[in-house]
Design an enzyme around this catalytic site. Structure first.
Site, PDB file in Angstrom:
ATOM      1  N   TYR A 199      63.076  79.354 -41.891  1.00  0.00           N
ATOM      2  CA  TYR A 199      62.843  78.100 -42.619  1.00  0.00           C
ATOM      3  C   TYR A 199      64.126  77.293 -42.842  1.00  0.00           C
ATOM      4  O   TYR A 199      64.062  76.155 -43.306  1.00  0.00           O
ATOM      5  CB  TYR A 199      62.217  78.387 -43.986  1.00  0.00           C
ATOM      6  CG  TYR A 199      60.862  79.039 -43.926  1.00  0.00           C
ATOM      7  CD1 TYR A 199      59.748  78.333 -43.470  1.00  0.00           C
ATOM      8  CD2 TYR A 199      60.692  80.363 -44.322  1.00  0.00           C
ATOM      9  CE1 TYR A 199      58.498  78.935 -43.406  1.00  0.00           C
ATOM     10  CE2 TYR A 199      59.443  80.974 -44.263  1.00  0.00           C
ATOM     11  CZ  TYR A 199      58.354  80.259 -43.805  1.00  0.00           C
ATOM     12  OH  TYR A 199      57.123  80.857 -43.749  1.00  0.00           O
ATOM     13  N   HIS A 210      61.350  71.045 -45.192  1.00  0.00           N
ATOM     14  CA  HIS A 210      61.016  71.476 -46.551  1.00  0.00           C
ATOM     15  C   HIS A 210      62.229  72.076 -47.264  1.00  0.00           C
ATOM     16  O   HIS A 210      62.194  72.255 -48.482  1.00  0.00           O
ATOM     17  CB  HIS A 210      59.885  72.503 -46.486  1.00  0.00           C
ATOM     18  CG  HIS A 210      58.836  72.329 -47.542  1.00  0.00           C
ATOM     19  ND1 HIS A 210      58.656  71.158 -48.262  1.00  0.00           N
ATOM     20  CD2 HIS A 210      57.881  73.190 -48.014  1.00  0.00           C
ATOM     21  CE1 HIS A 210      57.647  71.312 -49.111  1.00  0.00           C
ATOM     22  NE2 HIS A 210      57.168  72.528 -48.993  1.00  0.00           N
ATOM     23  N   TYR A 230      59.911  81.537 -52.656  1.00  0.00           N
ATOM     24  CA  TYR A 230      59.101  80.608 -51.883  1.00  0.00           C
ATOM     25  C   TYR A 230      58.773  79.404 -52.762  1.00  0.00           C
ATOM     26  O   TYR A 230      58.732  79.483 -53.983  1.00  0.00           O
ATOM     27  CB  TYR A 230      57.843  81.244 -51.288  1.00  0.00           C
ATOM     28  CG  TYR A 230      58.169  82.189 -50.152  1.00  0.00           C
ATOM     29  CD1 TYR A 230      58.431  81.699 -48.877  1.00  0.00           C
ATOM     30  CD2 TYR A 230      58.258  83.560 -50.366  1.00  0.00           C
ATOM     31  CE1 TYR A 230      58.762  82.558 -47.839  1.00  0.00           C
ATOM     32  CE2 TYR A 230      58.589  84.425 -49.336  1.00  0.00           C
ATOM     33  CZ  TYR A 230      58.847  83.916 -48.079  1.00  0.00           C
ATOM     34  OH  TYR A 230      59.187  84.758 -47.062  1.00  0.00           O
TER      35      TYR A 230
END
Length: 213
Positions: A15, A20, A66
């Site tokens: 990620y 994001h 998260y």
């Protein structure tokens, strides 16, 4: 005065470069500027750095829970160090702004951002500051979930990085509790780049810089 700077994102190398994680990019950049190192801290469920600015301790935080559970990390640190919501800045990606744009505001709704929703719920107070970093919108709502978890093209990443650099120049105003001035500085349009100088072919006459008499 902002005492806690929070960047939102998802943990893990898969990620790291996704849209994001723009909030993580921001706190990484601030840590480099301040020469601080983010370290794992189980007590706060994330990576944390304690830095001294203007003779006062301030904290950088990247929740490792998260995105959807970011509030667990933020609330744990804020409560332990007695940091009020109005002393917290949360930096996150924003679909409704183009890459290179940003917006600073205090309070308000989470506008569908799950990280903000959880922070608001865990703090029990919406009055923390938010810095929204534009990542653009795919144009179709059904594609948003996949879009935010993809890497931006290099031109978009460069625009976001330039926006981060400009925002960091206003952090000193936040430390001085001058949030209106920080807001004005962040919302000012960036200077336009100068047009490139024309390239003259070898042997060609150089055009005069001033009209001849």
């Amino acid at each position: 005065m902002i005492r806690l700077f929070v960047g939102l994102g998802n943990p893990g190398p898969e990620y790291e470069a996704t849209r994001h994680n723009a909030g993580f990019w921001w706190t990484d950049a601030l840590a480099r500027r301040w020469n601080c190192q983010l370290q794992p801290d189980r007590s706060y469920h994330g990576l944390m750095a304690r830095c001294t600015q203007r003779g006062t301790p301030v904290w950088l935080l990247q929740p490792m829970t998260y995105m959807n559970l970011s509030g667990k990390s933020v609330a744990a640190l804020a409560r332990f160090f007695k940091i009020e919501p109005a002393e917290i800045l949360v930096v996150h990606d924003e679909l409704d702004l183009l890459p290179g744009q940003m917006k600073l505001k205090q309070g308000g709704s989470a506008a569908g951002h799950n990280g903000l929703k959880d922070i608001q719920a865990q703090l029990g107070n919406p009055e923390f500051w938010r810095l929204r970093l534009g990542i653009g919108h795919p144009g179709v709502k059904a594609e948003v979930a996949a879009y935010v978890l993809r890497k931006p093209p290099s031109a978009e990443r460069e625009a976001i990085e330039a926006c981060i650099d400009r925002s960091l120049d206003a952090v000193d105003r936040m430390l001085g509790a001058d949030m209106p001035a920080a807001m004005m500085q962040m919302h000012a349009k960036p200077p336009r780049p100068k047009p490139p100088r024309p390239v003259t072919a070898p042997g060609a006459p150089v055009p005069p810089t001033e009209p001849s008499a």
